[in-house]
Design an enzyme around this catalytic site. Structure first.
Site, PDB file in Angstrom:
ATOM      1  N   HIS A   1      -1.277   0.510  -9.575  1.00 55.65           N
ATOM      2  CA  HIS A   1      -1.968  -0.436  -8.588  1.00 55.65           C
ATOM      3  C   HIS A   1      -2.567  -1.494  -9.441  1.00 55.65           C
ATOM      4  CE1 HIS A   1      -4.077  -0.532  -4.532  1.00 55.65           C
ATOM      5  NE2 HIS A   1      -3.865  -1.631  -5.035  1.00 55.65           N
TER       6      HIS A   1
ATOM      7  N   GLU B   1      -2.186   7.936  -3.942  1.00 46.34           N
ATOM      8  CA  GLU B   1      -2.407   7.707  -5.225  1.00 46.34           C
ATOM      9  C   GLU B   1      -4.157   7.889  -5.451  1.00 46.34           C
ATOM     10  OE1 GLU B   1      -1.553   3.521  -4.749  1.00 46.34           O
ATOM     11  OE2 GLU B   1      -3.610   3.012  -4.790  1.00 46.34           O
TER      12      GLU B   1
ATOM     13  N   ARG C   1       0.815  -1.278  -0.015  1.00 47.57           N
ATOM     14  CA  ARG C   1      -0.128   0.066  -0.095  1.00 47.57           C
ATOM     15  C   ARG C   1       0.868   1.161  -0.237  1.00 47.57           C
ATOM     16  NH1 ARG C   1      -3.669  -2.368  -1.497  1.00 47.57           N
ATOM     17  NH2 ARG C   1      -5.778  -2.610  -0.626  1.00 47.57           N
TER      18      ARG C   1
END
Ligand code: DGY
Length: 332
Positions: free
Chosen positions: A289, A271, A242
């Protein structure tokens, strides 16, 4: 006659077949246009809804729960659930669920691929070629770090961490070291010859450090300037966990100064914004991601989230609840 199906919001686009299945059981407000919802939009769209199919972009916190006392279930389409305040959900009697297992191998494939791309400078060399800068073969043109036989250091040895360890140990003859909240049973360590070490040893001995730990306030900036300073200058760092686990500004500074050799990042603090310092340095591979993003796996994640939501709202048994005590406390 008004619909008697429980009303839910599906916060982001999902495969059509999954949406259809949800509609068979639930009254669905969808977002197939896939526009991310602001916190205010999410709250407005949740009015009158008892369920939410969320992704990591939707935050379910005490304020949202207070505004929607009718909410009974939130199915997260992700294994990580740092976007959910599970304690507040449990207190409010809202069932939380996530999508473990279905993404383990796909995410491990990607983590390993990103580590390899980082070590072997694949993105950097491709940019060089596309830019028309390839004039001649040279012995050291984009010479990177060895992967096979090197030391794979895993921080966070859960299901995905162990799947990456298997790839390294059994496929690439890597020496596996790991650090985790708790040590694995010998039955899991022995086949991989995995060695449990403290965090400082992990950082010092890593040739390739891969981060796979869940995000929690305690894991914020687990890797910052002090940790990067312990690593070998030839080492790489890969983050598929993360954003926020790594201090991106400190990492950019370390990469620029060649304090470590290279990094591969699939997740970022804040993000989809990416720290600007990361964007103009060559020795970092950046991906948006996508570690779990194979078509089959993302479809399986959506289907599992749907199964969780349908079961939670129609008296069934959700397959992968996070706070099952909520169900036990509900009247039969
Ligand atoms: C997960 O499942 O937690 C992933 O990061 C979401 O794509």
């Amino acid at each position: 006659m008004p619909s008697r199906k429980p009303a839910v919001l599906v916060a982001r686009a999902v495969p059509d077949a999954v949406l259809q299945r949800l509609r068979e059981h639930l009254e669905v407000d969808d977002n197939q246009a896939d526009e991310p919802l602001s916190a205010a939009e999410l709250s407005a769209r949740l009015a009158g809804k008892v369920g939410l199919l969320a992704t990591t972009g939707e935050r379910v916190d005490a304020a949202l729960l207070a505004a929607h006392p009718q909410l009974r279930a939130v199915a997260n389409m992700a294994v990580g659930y740092n976007n959910l305040d599970v304690a507040a959900m449990t207190a409010a009697g809202v069932l939380a669920s996530n999508t473990p297992d279905v993404l383990t191998e796909t995410t491990a494939d990607f983590g390993f691929a990103l580590m390899m791309a980082t070590a072997r400078r694949i993105a950097e060399s491709e940019h060089f070629l596309r830019a028309g800068r390839w004039r001649k073969w040279s012995w050291d043109l984009f010479a990177g770090a060895e992967v096979h036989g090197s030391t794979l250091a895993i921080l966070g040895m859960g299901r995905i961490g162990q799947a990456i360890a298997r790839r390294g140990a059994l496929g690439f003859g890597m020496r596996v070291i790991y650090h985790n909240r708790s040590r694995l049973p010998a039955a899991d360590e022995v086949p991989l010859k995995a060695r449990y070490v403290d965090k400082a040893t992990l950082l010092r001995e890593a040739d390739h450090l891969v981060l796979v730990l869940p995000y929690a306030p305690e894991s914020h900036h687990t890797i910052g300037a002090a940790e990067l300073a312990l690593m070998k200058p030839t080492a790489t760092l890969t983050n598929i966990a993360r954003g926020g686990i790594v201090d991106d500004a400190a990492l950019a500074a370390a990469l620029r100064a060649r304090r470590i050799a290279a990094a591969g990042l699939d997740v970022f603090e804040g993000e989809p914004a990416v720290h600007p310092d990361l964007l103009d340095i060559p020795n970092v591979v950046l991906t948006p991601h996508i570690a779990s993003a194979s078509v089959a796996t993302r479809t399986a994640m959506a289907a599992l989230a749907a199964d969780n939501l349908i079961a939670a709202l129609t008296g069934g048994k959700p397959p992968t609840p996070i706070n099952p005590e909520v169900l036990a406390a509900r009247p039969a």
